[in-house]
Design a protein around this motif. Structure first.
Motif, PDB file in Angstrom:
ATOM      1  N   GLN A  85       0.750  -0.996   0.038  1.00  0.00           N
ATOM      2  CA  GLN A  85       0.204  -0.104  -0.174  1.00  0.00           C
ATOM      3  C   GLN A  85       0.847   1.219   0.126  1.00  0.00           C
ATOM      4  OE1 GLN A  85      -3.132   0.090  -0.464  1.00  0.00           O
ATOM      5  NE2 GLN A  85      -2.974   2.297  -0.864  1.00  0.00           N
ATOM      6  N   GLU A  86       1.936   1.214   0.823  1.00  0.00           N
ATOM      7  CA  GLU A  86       2.722   2.399   0.616  1.00  0.00           C
ATOM      8  C   GLU A  86       3.433   2.726  -0.780  1.00  0.00           C
ATOM      9  OE1 GLU A  86       3.350  -0.084   3.039  1.00  0.00           O
ATOM     10  OE2 GLU A  86       2.307   0.860   4.569  1.00  0.00           O
ATOM     11  N   GLU A  87       3.884   1.574  -1.418  1.00  0.00           N
ATOM     12  CA  GLU A  87       4.426   1.581  -2.598  1.00  0.00           C
ATOM     13  C   GLU A  87       3.281   2.214  -3.596  1.00  0.00           C
ATOM     14  OE1 GLU A  87       7.771  -1.546  -2.520  1.00  0.00           O
ATOM     15  OE2 GLU A  87       5.735  -2.213  -2.891  1.00  0.00           O
ATOM     16  N   ASP A  89       0.989   4.022  -2.783  1.00  0.00           N
ATOM     17  CA  ASP A  89       0.530   5.521  -2.605  1.00  0.00           C
ATOM     18  C   ASP A  89       1.428   6.622  -3.170  1.00  0.00           C
ATOM     19  OD1 ASP A  89      -1.469   4.929  -0.841  1.00  0.00           O
ATOM     20  OD2 ASP A  89      -0.482   4.971   1.066  1.00  0.00           O
ATOM     21  N   GLU A  90       2.625   6.135  -3.457  1.00  0.00           N
ATOM     22  CA  GLU A  90       3.858   6.725  -4.345  1.00  0.00           C
ATOM     23  C   GLU A  90       3.389   7.064  -5.656  1.00  0.00           C
ATOM     24  OE1 GLU A  90       8.014   5.749  -4.302  1.00  0.00           O
ATOM     25  OE2 GLU A  90       7.491   4.408  -2.483  1.00  0.00           O
TER      26      GLU A  90
END
Length: 139
Positions: A85-87, A89-90
């Protein structure tokens, strides 16, 4: 019946003569008989069956354009379902900082660079591009 055929032929000849005279008069007055080409924006020239601006296909254009997203190059070769999810988000941050009419070009750029869009964003991207196509088709 022959009167009808002769009448149609005479009508056709009169139409041709009037059309010729009309075009000649327009040319003498400095008017052109050719249609003006209207280019709605910088990218869409109207000479392609599918506008490059709206296309998500990487084969349409060969030039890679960066959208202040050089940091995404590290995801080259990665499958679309493997992002955290963090990737994702990028990618989302880049997506939401650009104008809607740039989204299709950004997707083409990612494809040309060998970067797959995260599955988490695909629906949103298709929605944005679809809305832009609909707007462009109604203009």
């Amino acid at each position: 019946m022959w009167i009808l055929v002769i009448g149609i032929v005479i009508l056709g000849i009169v139409s041709l003569i009037l059309g010729y005279l009309h075009n000649r008069r327009r040319e003498k007055n400095g008017e052109t008989t050719e249609e003006e080409i209207v280019i709605p924006d910088n990218e869409c020239c109207g000479q392609h069956e599918v506008c490059e601006k709206d296309s998500l296909l990487a084969g349409i254009s060969k030039g890679i354009e960066y959208y202040n997203d050089e940091e995404l190059d590290r995801f080259r070769g990665r499958p679309s379902d493997s992002y955290s999810q963090e990737e994702a988000d990028e990618f989302s941050e880049v997506l939401y900082t650009m104008q809607e009419n740039e989204v299709a070009g950004w997707c083409r750029s990612l494809q040309l660079r060998g970067i797959e869009l995260p599955d988490q964003l695909k629906d949103e991207v298709f929605l944005i591009v679809g809305e832009i196509r609909t707007l462009n088709n109604h203009i």
